[in-house]
Design a protein around this motif. Structure first.
Motif, PDB file in Angstrom:
ATOM      1  N   PRO A  70       0.801  -1.236   0.000  1.00 18.07           N
ATOM      2  CA  PRO A  70       0.000   0.000   0.000  1.00 18.07           C
ATOM      3  C   PRO A  70       0.826   1.274   0.000  1.00 18.07           C
ATOM      4  O   PRO A  70       0.526   2.209  -0.746  1.00 18.07           O
ATOM      5  CB  PRO A  70      -0.845  -0.129   1.272  1.00 18.07           C
ATOM      6  CG  PRO A  70      -0.107  -1.089   2.137  1.00 18.07           C
ATOM      7  CD  PRO A  70       0.555  -2.049   1.200  1.00 18.07           C
ATOM      8  N   LEU A  71       1.880   1.344   0.817  1.00 17.58           N
ATOM      9  CA  LEU A  71       2.667   2.580   0.878  1.00 17.58           C
ATOM     10  C   LEU A  71       3.450   2.804  -0.409  1.00 17.58           C
ATOM     11  O   LEU A  71       3.426   3.905  -0.979  1.00 17.58           O
ATOM     12  CB  LEU A  71       3.616   2.547   2.075  1.00 17.58           C
ATOM     13  CG  LEU A  71       4.498   3.796   2.242  1.00 17.58           C
ATOM     14  CD1 LEU A  71       3.652   5.053   2.355  1.00 17.58           C
ATOM     15  CD2 LEU A  71       5.397   3.638   3.469  1.00 17.58           C
ATOM     16  N   ASN A 112       1.211   3.808  -3.292  1.00 13.62           N
ATOM     17  CA  ASN A 112       0.728   5.179  -3.170  1.00 13.62           C
ATOM     18  C   ASN A 112       1.833   6.192  -3.438  1.00 13.62           C
ATOM     19  O   ASN A 112       1.571   7.263  -3.993  1.00 13.62           O
ATOM     20  CB  ASN A 112       0.123   5.405  -1.780  1.00 13.62           C
ATOM     21  CG  ASN A 112      -1.292   4.886  -1.677  1.00 13.62           C
ATOM     22  OD1 ASN A 112      -2.165   5.283  -2.445  1.00 13.62           O
ATOM     23  ND2 ASN A 112      -1.543   3.981  -0.742  1.00 13.62           N
ATOM     24  N   PHE A 144      -1.217   8.539   3.187  1.00 14.13           N
ATOM     25  CA  PHE A 144      -1.394   7.126   3.493  1.00 14.13           C
ATOM     26  C   PHE A 144      -1.769   6.934   4.955  1.00 14.13           C
ATOM     27  O   PHE A 144      -2.740   6.227   5.279  1.00 14.13           O
ATOM     28  CB  PHE A 144      -0.108   6.362   3.180  1.00 14.13           C
ATOM     29  CG  PHE A 144      -0.124   4.919   3.577  1.00 14.13           C
ATOM     30  CD1 PHE A 144      -0.871   3.994   2.859  1.00 14.13           C
ATOM     31  CD2 PHE A 144       0.616   4.476   4.666  1.00 14.13           C
ATOM     32  CE1 PHE A 144      -0.886   2.647   3.230  1.00 14.13           C
ATOM     33  CE2 PHE A 144       0.605   3.144   5.035  1.00 14.13           C
ATOM     34  CZ  PHE A 144      -0.141   2.231   4.319  1.00 14.13           C
ATOM     35  N   HIS A 152      -7.902   0.636   1.455  1.00 10.02           N
ATOM     36  CA  HIS A 152      -6.603   0.610   0.790  1.00 10.02           C
ATOM     37  C   HIS A 152      -6.616   1.277  -0.583  1.00 10.02           C
ATOM     38  O   HIS A 152      -5.560   1.529  -1.159  1.00 10.02           O
ATOM     39  CB  HIS A 152      -6.099  -0.832   0.667  1.00 10.02           C
ATOM     40  CG  HIS A 152      -6.888  -1.684  -0.281  1.00 10.02           C
ATOM     41  ND1 HIS A 152      -8.119  -2.211   0.038  1.00 10.02           N
ATOM     42  CD2 HIS A 152      -6.627  -2.100  -1.553  1.00 10.02           C
ATOM     43  CE1 HIS A 152      -8.574  -2.923  -0.971  1.00 10.02           C
ATOM     44  NE2 HIS A 152      -7.698  -2.868  -1.960  1.00 10.02           N
ATOM     45  N   LEU A 155      -6.877   6.474  -1.091  1.00 10.82           N
ATOM     46  CA  LEU A 155      -5.891   7.468  -1.511  1.00 10.82           C
ATOM     47  C   LEU A 155      -5.715   7.433  -3.026  1.00 10.82           C
ATOM     48  O   LEU A 155      -5.535   8.480  -3.661  1.00 10.82           O
ATOM     49  CB  LEU A 155      -4.550   7.229  -0.816  1.00 10.82           C
ATOM     50  CG  LEU A 155      -3.466   8.276  -1.094  1.00 10.82           C
ATOM     51  CD1 LEU A 155      -3.946   9.678  -0.749  1.00 10.82           C
ATOM     52  CD2 LEU A 155      -2.183   7.945  -0.328  1.00 10.82           C
TER      53      LEU A 155
END
Length: 206
Positions: free
Chosen positions: A16-17, A20, A66, A163, A166
């Motif tokens: 996820p990080l 993003n 995030f 998730h 963003l």
């Protein structure tokens, strides 16, 4: 197309990080590209301006966004407070939108953008540059933000999995980032006639 969306969703779920960081930088850069292409086509394209937008999106906004959306996702009223699941989801969504628009937008998101972008320009007097941009742009940007983002964020928080929120913001933000980039780099004419400065003695538009 469905296969691409499925793979994208899997990537955002697994990383996820990182996902993003990549997507946010790309989409901030896309917004600046559109701003330069549509609002200053007569000027030479400034690749460094685009790179500053990409850097801000990837290095600054993506990690903060995030964590912010994870924090918003944790905001919820006790389950016993509601008579139905729909009421629970609706009121939790309203609370998240309110916190996002009354806390993040005016006091974190907008000031952070103009501060970082001013510092990235590496002007001789960075503090004065930051102060000037905030004084000039903070209020008009906030009013523009409130005219479009609450409605979008309601549906984003209501319908989109945590998730992917963003990512949805970043996709919707291509136009918004274009506006921010234009507003940040405006040199002569203001964006709106109502934003022009007026000489109080002569009543002449400056």
């Amino acid at each position: 197309m469905l296969s691409l969306l499925s793979k994208s969703s899997a990537f955002f779920t697994k990383r996820p990080l990182l996902s993003n960081v990549i997507s946010t930088g790309f989409l901030f850069g896309s917004g600046d590209f559109l701003a330069q292409s549509f609002f200053s086509p007569e000027e030479k394209y400034d690749i460094y301006r685009t790179l500053r937008a990409v850097s801000y999106g990837s290095i600054v906004f993506a990690p903060i966004g995030f964590r912010w959306y994870k924090l918003l996702g944790s905001i919820q009223f006790p389950a016993r407070s509601f008579k139905s699941d729909r009421a629970k989801v609706t009121l939790n969504t309203v609370a998240r939108v309110a916190v996002d628009q009354l806390v993040f937008a005016p006091f974190i998101g907008i000031p952070l953008y103009y501060t970082c972008m001013a510092l990235f320009e590496r002007k001789e007097h960075p503090f004065e540059e930051v102060t000037s941009k905030l004084n000039k742009h903070w209020a008009p940007t906030l009013w523009s933000n409130w005219s479009i983002w609450p409605v979008f964020q309601f549906f984003n928080f209501y319908l989109v999995p945590l998730h992917l929120r963003l990512l949805m913001v970043n996709l919707f933000s291509i136009g918004w980032n274009c506006y921010l980039s234009y507003r940040l780099n405006i040199k002569h004419a203001p964006l709106l006639a109502s934003e022009q400065d007026v000489d109080p003695e002569n009543q002449v538009m400056l």
